[in-house]
Design a protein around this motif. Structure first.
Motif, PDB file in Angstrom:
ATOM      1  N   SER A 359      35.036  38.403 112.155  1.00 40.63           N
ATOM      2  CA  SER A 359      34.260  38.520 113.390  1.00 40.63           C
ATOM      3  C   SER A 359      34.589  37.335 114.285  1.00 40.63           C
ATOM      4  O   SER A 359      34.803  36.220 113.784  1.00 40.63           O
ATOM      5  CB  SER A 359      32.760  38.556 113.080  1.00 40.63           C
ATOM      6  OG  SER A 359      31.986  38.636 114.269  1.00 40.63           O
ATOM      7  N   ASN A 375      36.477  36.196 105.792  1.00 38.51           N
ATOM      8  CA  ASN A 375      36.142  36.984 104.612  1.00 38.51           C
ATOM      9  C   ASN A 375      35.725  36.122 103.425  1.00 38.51           C
ATOM     10  O   ASN A 375      35.303  36.661 102.395  1.00 38.51           O
ATOM     11  CB  ASN A 375      37.327  37.866 104.211  1.00 38.51           C
ATOM     12  CG  ASN A 375      38.551  37.047 103.834  1.00 38.51           C
ATOM     13  OD1 ASN A 375      38.710  35.902 104.264  1.00 38.51           O
ATOM     14  ND2 ASN A 375      39.429  37.629 103.016  1.00 38.51           N
ATOM     15  N   SER A 418      31.141  36.959 102.367  1.00 38.25           N
ATOM     16  CA  SER A 418      31.948  37.197 103.565  1.00 38.25           C
ATOM     17  C   SER A 418      31.050  37.127 104.791  1.00 38.25           C
ATOM     18  O   SER A 418      29.846  37.370 104.710  1.00 38.25           O
ATOM     19  CB  SER A 418      32.611  38.575 103.487  1.00 38.25           C
ATOM     20  OG  SER A 418      33.259  38.897 104.707  1.00 38.25           O
ATOM     21  N   ASN A 420      29.934  38.826 108.124  1.00 39.85           N
ATOM     22  CA  ASN A 420      29.946  40.134 108.773  1.00 39.85           C
ATOM     23  C   ASN A 420      29.887  40.043 110.294  1.00 39.85           C
ATOM     24  O   ASN A 420      30.389  40.926 110.981  1.00 39.85           O
ATOM     25  CB  ASN A 420      28.782  40.988 108.286  1.00 39.85           C
ATOM     26  CG  ASN A 420      29.025  41.542 106.890  1.00 39.85           C
ATOM     27  OD1 ASN A 420      30.175  41.687 106.462  1.00 39.85           O
ATOM     28  ND2 ASN A 420      27.958  41.839 106.172  1.00 39.85           N
ATOM     29  N   ARG A 421      29.284  38.974 110.805  1.00 42.79           N
ATOM     30  CA  ARG A 421      29.144  38.875 112.264  1.00 42.79           C
ATOM     31  C   ARG A 421      28.906  37.438 112.667  1.00 42.79           C
ATOM     32  O   ARG A 421      28.126  36.713 112.031  1.00 42.79           O
ATOM     33  CB  ARG A 421      27.946  39.720 112.721  1.00 42.79           C
ATOM     34  CG  ARG A 421      27.768  39.774 114.240  1.00 42.79           C
ATOM     35  CD  ARG A 421      28.690  40.787 114.863  1.00 42.79           C
ATOM     36  NE  ARG A 421      28.204  41.289 116.133  1.00 42.79           N
ATOM     37  CZ  ARG A 421      28.651  40.910 117.326  1.00 42.79           C
ATOM     38  NH1 ARG A 421      29.607  40.026 117.418  1.00 42.79           N
ATOM     39  NH2 ARG A 421      28.168  41.439 118.428  1.00 42.79           N
ATOM     40  N   SER A 436      27.392  38.609 104.071  1.00 41.06           N
ATOM     41  CA  SER A 436      27.339  39.801 103.223  1.00 41.06           C
ATOM     42  C   SER A 436      26.309  39.675 102.118  1.00 41.06           C
ATOM     43  O   SER A 436      26.120  40.607 101.341  1.00 41.06           O
ATOM     44  CB  SER A 436      28.722  40.062 102.617  1.00 41.06           C
ATOM     45  OG  SER A 436      29.131  38.948 101.819  1.00 41.06           O
ATOM     46  N   GLY A 463      23.435  42.957 101.918  1.00 40.09           N
ATOM     47  CA  GLY A 463      24.179  42.351 103.013  1.00 40.09           C
ATOM     48  C   GLY A 463      23.442  42.409 104.328  1.00 40.09           C
ATOM     49  O   GLY A 463      22.644  43.313 104.584  1.00 40.09           O
ATOM     50  N   ASN A 465      24.350  43.130 107.904  1.00 36.09           N
ATOM     51  CA  ASN A 465      25.521  43.782 108.476  1.00 36.09           C
ATOM     52  C   ASN A 465      25.776  43.458 109.939  1.00 36.09           C
ATOM     53  O   ASN A 465      26.892  43.592 110.423  1.00 36.09           O
ATOM     54  CB  ASN A 465      25.398  45.301 108.305  1.00 36.09           C
ATOM     55  CG  ASN A 465      25.402  45.705 106.847  1.00 36.09           C
ATOM     56  OD1 ASN A 465      26.130  45.127 106.041  1.00 36.09           O
ATOM     57  ND2 ASN A 465      24.566  46.668 106.489  1.00 36.09           N
ATOM     58  N   ASP A 466      24.752  43.036 110.636  1.00 36.52           N
ATOM     59  CA  ASP A 466      24.954  42.711 112.049  1.00 36.52           C
ATOM     60  C   ASP A 466      23.844  41.776 112.509  1.00 36.52           C
ATOM     61  O   ASP A 466      22.782  41.665 111.863  1.00 36.52           O
ATOM     62  CB  ASP A 466      24.951  43.974 112.912  1.00 36.52           C
ATOM     63  CG  ASP A 466      25.617  43.759 114.271  1.00 36.52           C
ATOM     64  OD1 ASP A 466      26.195  42.676 114.484  1.00 36.52           O
ATOM     65  OD2 ASP A 466      25.562  44.670 115.113  1.00 36.52           O
ATOM     66  N   TYR A 509      24.023  49.609 109.976  1.00 42.41           N
ATOM     67  CA  TYR A 509      25.360  49.030 110.164  1.00 42.41           C
ATOM     68  C   TYR A 509      25.442  48.107 111.379  1.00 42.41           C
ATOM     69  O   TYR A 509      26.143  47.104 111.359  1.00 42.41           O
ATOM     70  CB  TYR A 509      26.377  50.166 110.315  1.00 42.41           C
ATOM     71  CG  TYR A 509      27.809  49.714 110.465  1.00 42.41           C
ATOM     72  CD1 TYR A 509      28.507  49.166 109.398  1.00 42.41           C
ATOM     73  CD2 TYR A 509      28.473  49.849 111.686  1.00 42.41           C
ATOM     74  CE1 TYR A 509      29.825  48.763 109.536  1.00 42.41           C
ATOM     75  CE2 TYR A 509      29.790  49.451 111.836  1.00 42.41           C
ATOM     76  CZ  TYR A 509      30.461  48.904 110.751  1.00 42.41           C
ATOM     77  OH  TYR A 509      31.768  48.499 110.890  1.00 42.41           O
TER      78      TYR A 509
END
Length: 1134
Positions: A359, A375, A418, A420-421, A436, A463, A465-466, A509
């Motif tokens: 991201s 990641n 990881s 994610n955003r 995550s 996780g 996710n956003d 998501y």
């Protein structure tokens, strides 16, 4: 007509089209006025069937409905007239002139005379304006381009230009459903019913000619059956069976009825909120996602449109109602710019992050700062210009003891994490990281390498996710979503949880916060393809419908927040980018160009209000938002993964792209390349203080802070002290190869001779005494001045061998322009001496109108004809300052000499609000569309901040006037927003100051050294990197805006003749070019106007002084520098 009746007309239109009733279908389009068939209209224009063209148009608009309609009919009749002249059919031409064109004479008599004079010419191409007229075919094609623009801008055609994307034979399908229903009601249904008529209800028990009991009074328009009320008839139906339609709930977009009921979703409108308080985007249910659709006109849209006053101002068309200038082939019919050249497609930087980027996000103000999450949980912060990584943080839990047991157990079992955003807050002071594993970390950013831990939130089970930032109730908050199927809202200051939204049946998501009509809401998408929308309350989802692909979907708005897009990939690898019709909850456009099977989840981003981009098939693909066809693809020199991750900076000049081998490629367009070159030799030395580092970044970056939620705010505009509110889309980033090497001895640049700069006194042939107001047009090719005797002067530059761009320049003299009528734009004046009145004006964003006053009534002038369109608001009180609202040209803030501010709506001729807070006349107004505020200043040396939503006063502060330097009784205080739309410049005869708006705190101040002359005026350069200031001793000074440090002084000997007495001739106003950062103009007390540019060999105004002890702090400095400056700043004073 009811909404369902209107939809029935669309079904009939589809039926007629499928059955090839060609004339009838267009007759119904015209008579109903529901759908304007642009293809049919184009064909008729190309064929020159003018009577049919006007007849078809008459179903949608009349000549005098509004300025757009008038221009449409004028262009058509003008073309018909020219074609008759071209065929030397004078009698037909005269007939057209008398019957068709004479109606326009009442609006523009001069134009009608000019058109009439064409009859006297053997070949109308002898007219200079018509000299480039080609053949009939090309002329019609060129006119059609103009007509399409006018039709699309005309409010009477709104929602009438696109046909609903219906399934084939939809009317037949509905009849089939009705017959199946009737057959189900038969007492003895036959296995193969014989349907012979539709005129009566079907019944197997009686002959078809008899009427069976009807299950509904009106099967097509009445109440619909409940879903599943009757089982399908299978092969026994007279047509192919179709599932019964399910009525959508009225409260949301519910394209398909949900199998699970949520508290806030019901079959009716009762969702716990009055319908009037819900934005239109959340009100109207429509079309299932399997049937992507477009806008349906609402039942009363045509009536609403026809009620609008023709006087209303619009940015869409450059012609007001009473102007009908002839548009001719070859003049301005092409696109505004070559689209691909605007795209960042050249690889300008390659950065190795060390692990794979997941991201990325550019800083909203310092647009070369790139935040990266990877990641393996690493966070990187890059200065892209200098290729330097300022910060690298490896993942770690800040306080493990405060974490939940599930998180602790998960980390023990598998410590791999990881990102994610990553995303910046709207002001760039915070950034968030979603991991995550359960947690979100919020960092505070203080410039340079100074990144500090702010909040750690154990947000979700599984996780996160956003993550996004938003400001409901004007309070910054963090929005997260996760594997636990929830969305949560947190206070960004304390980390306290404010809301939990439940209702998704799969992991959530993505989230996309936005606002419309002052209602804040959040879109969310889940891995089952469901899209929901939430208000900031506990009443559940307002929306439940499905996204194309039904798996991983993200949503984003265009920069101006008016268009909603989503990008999704299905589990089978099919990818989609679509535009949504918010008012209907339906897909409006499907963008084409994806491969059949994407190798990964496709990521996308929006560039301002023009382009979409997505990473797919080892390239970056671009679309124009207005065209579903793929615009272009860029390989970025190869080495990209199958589905690269991408992110634009706010101005769209840079594009970060993830590449193989842990590399990030940064692509740039021409302006982006200039911006990066600024930082080529600028290194963030760790020995420098964070404040100094931030200053360097702020000084060199075209700082534009805006909303970075996926639907960001539009590019910041400069709200000018002369009443302009211009877009910065065309501002060129400055190339300032400036080094702060302390080993060099810095010296103030003094300009004493004409040869040391380029200056031009603009030509005059009118007697004016002094220039009261001065502004460049937004196009940058003209300067408008208002003299103290109420007369306006307009200088225009033309394209030539010496001036290929046609922009304003000191190298070529412009023309003092007047229309052929010879009239002047002269303000209404009172009986008092106009020289004693306060002058003010404001220019519309499209340069078509100027609103102006000189002590009398406010006048609205047409800039092309100089004619007065209207006058209003006779004194007392008299207007003293004018400012257009940045989002609505029909709203004007008017400062008055009785100390009030009136918010006036031009369209309805009504004062909407009257703001009271000052004690003397208003001397300055400036809007910030990022903060949604109006800042005002007065002769009382007071500054007020008002909300532009409800117009309530938020803050007020008295200007800090230095001791021993009392201001004169009528001293003006002017205000102008910085390009970041968060800070603003304050100009007073005793000082220059930079204020931060939200706290209304002075962060920088510059004081002239006694006994120097007072400041007469000052303004930001177009990129907000410089401040130009004029003084009553005729000097002009140039400051670095980031720290208000003097870098160049232009003395009067450089531009005034030796025989001119300086005390009598001095600058009163100063204006900056809207695209050239190093060009400005001054208006003098003798009526002269001078344009200034640095000599070409220098290219800039002096060199900024070196930073000493971190004194060159950026605009958002922590403490203001007020009063007597010390050290190098004392030497800076004049």
């Amino acid at each position: 007509m009811s909404s369902l009746s209107r939809e029935l007309v669309f079904l009939i239109l589809q039926f007629l089209d499928e059955e090839k009733f060609k004339e009838t279908v267009h007759k119904l389009e015209q008579e109903s006025g529901f759908y304007f068939n642009m293809k049919y209209f184009e064909d008729e224009v190309h064929n020159g069937n003018w009577d049919e063209v006007e007849k078809y148009l008459s179903g949608f608009t009349k000549v005098d409905d509004n300025r757009y309609s008038m221009k449409i009919f004028f262009e058509i009749r003008k073309q018909k007239y020219l074609e008759a002249l071209d065929k030397h059919d004078r009698s037909k031409a005269v007939d057209i002139l008398v019957k068709d064109l004479k109606v326009f004479a009442t609006f523009n008599e001069e134009l009608f005379k000019e058109i009439t004079q064409l009859l006297t010419l053997e070949n109308f191409r002898e007219n200079e304006q018509l000299s480039k007229y080609g053949d009939t075919k090309s002329a019609r094609a060129i006119m059609l381009v103009e007509l399409k623009k006018l039709i699309e801008a005309n409010p009477l055609f709104r929602d009438k230009l696109q046909f609903p994307n219906l399934k084939n034979s939809r009317l037949r399908t509905l009849i089939n459903q009705s017959l199946n229903w009737q057959h189900q009601l038969c007492k003895n249904p036959r296995p193969n019913p014989d349907i012979k008529t539709l005129f009566v209800d079907h019944s197997c028990g009686q002959p078809n000619g008899a009427r069976a009991p009807s299950p509904a009074n009106n099967p097509l328009l009445g109440a619909l059956p409940k879903a599943g009320g009757f089982p399908p008839l299978g092969a026994h139906g007279p047509f192919q069976p179709t599932p019964a339609a399910v009525p959508a709930p009225l409260a949301g977009w519910m394209s398909n009825a949900s199998a699970v009921s949520h508290p806030a979703v019901s079959g009716g409108a009762g969702i716990g909120l009055g319908a009037s308080s819900i934005p239109a985007a959340l009100k109207h249910p429509r079309t299932p996602p399997s049937n992507p659709s477009v806008d349906y006109p609402s039942g009363d849209s045509d009536h609403v449109a026809k009620r609008t006053r023709p006087m209303g101002l619009s940015d869409e068309v450059n012609l007001p109602v009473n102007v009908m200038p002839v548009s001719f082939p070859g003049h301005g019919h092409g696109p505004a710019f070559n689209a691909p050249d605007d795209l960042p497609k050249t690889v300008a930087r390659s950065l190795n992050q060390g692990s794979s980027p997941m991201s990325m996000d550019f800083h909203p103000a310092q647009q070369t700062l790139l935040l990266v999450g990877t990641n393996v949980g690493d966070i990187g912060l890059w200065e892209v210009g200098s290729r330097e990584r300022l910060v690298l943080r490896n993942f770690k839990v800040w306080d493990l003891s405060a974490c939940s047991m599930p998180l602790q157990a998960a980390l023990v079992k598998d410590p791999a994490v990881s990102v994610n955003r990553v995303i910046w807050s709207p002001d760039g002071n915070l950034f968030g990281v979603a991991y995550s594993r359960h947690i979100v970390q919020i960092y505070s950013y203080h410039g340079g390498e100074d990144v500090r831990q702010h909040l750690e939130i154990d947000a979700h089970v599984g996780g996160v996710n956003d993550l996004a930032f938003s400001t409901p109730n004007k309070q910054l908050c963090v929005i997260t979503c996760g594997d636990d199927k929830t969305i949560k809202v947190w206070d960004a200051g304390t980390g306290a949880k404010q809301y939990t939204f439940e209702g998704h049946e799969a992991p959530v998501y993505s989230v996309c916060p936005h606002y419309k009509e002052n209602i804040q809401f959040i879109f969310s998408t889940a891995l089952d393809g469901k899209i929901k929308a939430w208000l900031y309350d506990n009443l559940g989802s307002r929306v439940d419908y499905e996204a194309p692909g039904r798996w991983c979907t993200t949503m984003a708005y265009s920069a101006d927040g008016t268009r909603l897009f989503s990008c999704g990939t299905s589990k089978d690898g099919e990818s989609y980018i679509v535009e949504w019709n918010e008012s209907e909850g339906a897909v409006k456009k499907h963008y084409q160009g994806f491969r059949k099977r994407s190798l990964g989840v496709v990521q996308f981003d929006t560039m301002k209000n023009r382009y979409l981009a997505a990473g797919d098939e080892f390239v970056i693909k671009f679309w124009d938002m207005d065209n579903v066809q793929l615009l272009t693809s860029i390989e970025a020199d190869g080495g990209l993964p199958a589905s690269p991750r991408i992110r634009f900076n706010k101005d769209g000049t840079l594009l970060a792209v993830s590449a193989n081998d842990n590399v990030i490629k940064v692509l740039a367009n021409t302006d982006g390349t200039r911006l990066l070159r600024t930082f080529e030799n600028l290194s963030y030395d760790t020995s420098r203080t964070s404040a100094a580092a931030a200053a360097a970044a702020a000084a060199a970056t075209s700082s534009t802070a805006g909303l970075t939620d996926r639907g960001g705010a539009s590019v910041g505009g400069i709200s000018g002290m002369n009443g302009d509110a211009r877009s910065l889309g065309d501002v060129k980033p400055r190339i300032t190869e400036e080094s702060n090497d302390k080993s060099k001895i810095w010296k103030l640049t003094e300009i004493n001779e004409p040869a040391q700069c380029r200056s031009l006194r603009l030509p005059e042939n009118l007697r004016v005494t002094k220039i009261s107001r001065l502004i460049y047009t937004n196009s940058g090719n003209a300067i408008l001045a208002l003299a103290s005797n109420a007369i306006h002067l307009l200088w225009k530059w033309q394209r030539s061998d010496r001036n290929s761009t046609g922009k304003a320049t000191a190298g070529v003299a412009p023309q003092l322009w007047q229309p052929s009528s010879g009239i002047l734009m002269t303000n209404d004046v009172t009986d008092t001496n106009p020289e004693e009145s306060v002058s003010c004006f404001a220019l519309s964003k499209n340069d078509s109108y100027v609103m102006s006053a000189s002590g009398g009534k406010i006048s609205l002038f047409n800039m092309m004809t100089f004619k007065t369109m209207t006058t209003f608001m006779p004194p007392p009180p008299a207007a003293t300052f004018l400012a257009f609202h940045p989002q609505d040209n029909n709203i004007i803030a008017i400062g008055m000499d009785d100390s009030t501010i009136q918010i006036y709506n031009v369209r309805v001729d009504e004062v909407k609000s009257k703001l009271k807070g000052h004690s003397k006349r208003i001397t300055g107004l400036a809007f910030s569309h990022v903060l949604n505020v109006l800042v005002s200043s007065g002769a009382d040396a007071q500054i007020c901040v008002w909300s532009s939503d409800g117009w309530e006063k938020q803050k007020t502060r008295l200007l800090q006037v230095p001791a021993g330097r009392p201001a004169t009784a009528q001293s003006d205080t002017r205000v102008q927003f910085h390009q970041d739309q968060i800070h603003f410049l304050v100009v007073h005869e005793t000082q220059l100051a930079i204020y931060e708006t939200t706290k209304l705190e002075c962060v920088k101040q510059w004081l002239p050294r006694e006994p120097s002359a007072p400041i007469s005026h000052a303004t930001f350069s177009c990129d907000s990197q410089l401040v130009y200031a004029s003084f009553l001793d005729a000097t002009v000074c140039v400051f670095t805006a980031a720290n208000l440090r003097l870098r160049c002084r232009i003395n009067p000997s450089a531009y005034l003749p030796a025989n001119v007495s300086v005390p009598n001739v001095h600058p009163l106003v100063i204006a900056a070019h809207p695209q050239e950062p190093n060009q400005f103009a001054i208006g003098l007390s003798d009526g002269g106007v001078h344009v200034f540019e640095p000599v070409e060999s220098e290219g800039k105004w002096g060199v900024p002084p070196p930073a000493e002890n971190g004194s060159a702090s950026s605009v958002p400095a922590s403490t203001p520098s007020v009063g007597g400056a010390s050290g190098s700043e004392q030497a800076q004073q004049r």
